[in-house]
Design a protein around this motif. Sequence first.
Motif, PDB file in Angstrom:
ATOM      1  N   GLY A 164      -3.238   0.432   5.956  1.00  0.00           N
ATOM      2  CA  GLY A 164      -2.459  -0.751   6.308  1.00  0.00           C
ATOM      3  C   GLY A 164      -1.250  -0.896   5.401  1.00  0.00           C
ATOM      4  O   GLY A 164      -1.172  -0.304   4.322  1.00  0.00           O
ATOM      5  N   ARG A 176     -10.151  -2.788   8.309  1.00  0.00           N
ATOM      6  CA  ARG A 176      -9.879  -3.276   6.959  1.00  0.00           C
ATOM      7  C   ARG A 176     -10.338  -2.338   5.855  1.00  0.00           C
ATOM      8  O   ARG A 176      -9.842  -2.410   4.732  1.00  0.00           O
ATOM      9  CB  ARG A 176     -10.503  -4.658   6.759  1.00  0.00           C
ATOM     10  N   TYR A 216      -1.554  -3.670   9.852  1.00  0.00           N
ATOM     11  CA  TYR A 216      -1.500  -2.483  10.695  1.00  0.00           C
ATOM     12  C   TYR A 216      -0.608  -2.719  11.913  1.00  0.00           C
ATOM     13  O   TYR A 216       0.096  -1.823  12.364  1.00  0.00           O
ATOM     14  CB  TYR A 216      -2.897  -2.119  11.204  1.00  0.00           C
ATOM     15  N   GLN A 228      -0.333  -3.370   3.593  1.00  0.00           N
ATOM     16  CA  GLN A 228      -0.703  -4.011   2.334  1.00  0.00           C
ATOM     17  C   GLN A 228      -2.218  -4.066   2.219  1.00  0.00           C
ATOM     18  O   GLN A 228      -2.948  -3.774   3.172  1.00  0.00           O
ATOM     19  CB  GLN A 228      -0.112  -5.424   2.245  1.00  0.00           C
ATOM     20  N   TYR A 229      -2.690  -4.425   1.037  1.00  0.00           N
ATOM     21  CA  TYR A 229      -4.128  -4.586   0.832  1.00  0.00           C
ATOM     22  C   TYR A 229      -4.382  -5.778  -0.089  1.00  0.00           C
ATOM     23  O   TYR A 229      -3.484  -6.241  -0.805  1.00  0.00           O
ATOM     24  CB  TYR A 229      -4.745  -3.318   0.224  1.00  0.00           C
ATOM     25  N   THR A 231     -11.996  -4.596  -1.188  1.00  0.00           N
ATOM     26  CA  THR A 231     -10.596  -4.224  -0.966  1.00  0.00           C
ATOM     27  C   THR A 231     -10.377  -4.167   0.538  1.00  0.00           C
ATOM     28  O   THR A 231     -11.025  -3.379   1.227  1.00  0.00           O
ATOM     29  CB  THR A 231     -10.259  -2.865  -1.593  1.00  0.00           C
ATOM     30  N   TYR A 284      -7.623  -3.764   3.688  1.00  0.00           N
ATOM     31  CA  TYR A 284      -6.296  -3.319   4.107  1.00  0.00           C
ATOM     32  C   TYR A 284      -5.891  -4.069   5.377  1.00  0.00           C
ATOM     33  O   TYR A 284      -6.719  -4.297   6.265  1.00  0.00           O
ATOM     34  CB  TYR A 284      -6.293  -1.808   4.340  1.00  0.00           C
ATOM     35  N   GLY A 338      -4.973   0.935  -3.963  1.00  0.00           N
ATOM     36  CA  GLY A 338      -6.067  -0.034  -4.027  1.00  0.00           C
ATOM     37  C   GLY A 338      -7.043   0.244  -5.152  1.00  0.00           C
ATOM     38  O   GLY A 338      -7.517  -0.679  -5.830  1.00  0.00           O
ATOM     39  N   ASN A 387       0.896   3.927   2.848  1.00  0.00           N
ATOM     40  CA  ASN A 387       1.516   3.657   4.146  1.00  0.00           C
ATOM     41  C   ASN A 387       2.984   4.089   4.076  1.00  0.00           C
ATOM     42  O   ASN A 387       3.763   3.529   3.301  1.00  0.00           O
ATOM     43  CB  ASN A 387       1.407   2.167   4.472  1.00  0.00           C
ATOM     44  N   ASN A 442       0.840  -1.197   0.000  1.00  0.00           N
ATOM     45  CA  ASN A 442       0.000   0.000   0.000  1.00  0.00           C
ATOM     46  C   ASN A 442       0.881   1.256   0.000  1.00  0.00           C
ATOM     47  O   ASN A 442       1.516   1.568   1.015  1.00  0.00           O
ATOM     48  CB  ASN A 442      -0.902   0.001   1.233  1.00  0.00           C
ATOM     49  N   PRO A 475      -7.676   2.854   4.326  1.00  0.00           N
ATOM     50  CA  PRO A 475      -6.577   2.579   3.379  1.00  0.00           C
ATOM     51  C   PRO A 475      -5.193   2.945   3.893  1.00  0.00           C
ATOM     52  O   PRO A 475      -4.422   3.617   3.202  1.00  0.00           O
ATOM     53  CB  PRO A 475      -6.965   3.443   2.176  1.00  0.00           C
TER      54      PRO A 475
END
Length: 237
Positions: free
Chosen positions: A226, A221, A204, A228-229, A199, A201, A182, A161, A158, A224
């Motif tokens: 996190g 989740r 965290y 990764q997603y 989608t 995420y 995403g 982040n 992501n 947006p």
Amino acid sequence: MLMQTSEELRPEFDQYAPSYAVLLDDPLRNRFAKDPLHFHRRKWFLIEKLLKRADLTPRTQRWLDVGCGRGELLEIAGSHFAHTVGCDPSAAMLSSHPSFKTHEQPSLVELPFDDRSVDFVTAVCVYHHVHGAARTLLTREIKRVLTPGGLCCIIEHNPWNPVTRGIVKRCPIDADAELLIGRTTSNLVQEAGFQALSTDYFLYLPERMFHRLGFLEGMLRRFPFGGQYAVLARAPA
């Protein structure tokens, strides 16, 4: 031109293969998780939840992991599926795979499998190494090998982040990385004819906190931020 891109990628990852773990080593990444397999376990934890949300049991699914690399995710999750197979453009990366069958891809945008031959496809941290129109070609290939109504899960770094951006920027393996937000990944699957389902995420919490407070990631989740997603999409029925 696309074939040139894939041929350039192949020897690059063949060269990385012998020292792959060393090249991934990063102090910031290590502070997040001491065990390198934690990141693969977290992906499986999320994938299992996504399948459950779609009312699917892994035991009924034929799973293909595209760009499987050394096969860590296959090793962790493969026994839960009816059939498990992986593929990757790099023969050197595949040479270290453990116990599941894998195939070398003819090119970055070609999958060595028959039409409608698998029920579930994952592509984990693959698309940021795929550039331009090749992303669309690979997505269409994934749709080709999926059964009607089959699911595809694309997991990516992501770029929103800052920790993820910092780690990727310093990682030699990600020297060619072009991170996708995403929305870009969701649009990509829809343009290829998929129905984008969700989608999510994640990543965290660091490893030591996730074991105690993992439920918080489920609550976050949709936000947006996190590390990764995962984009889950369904092939046309």
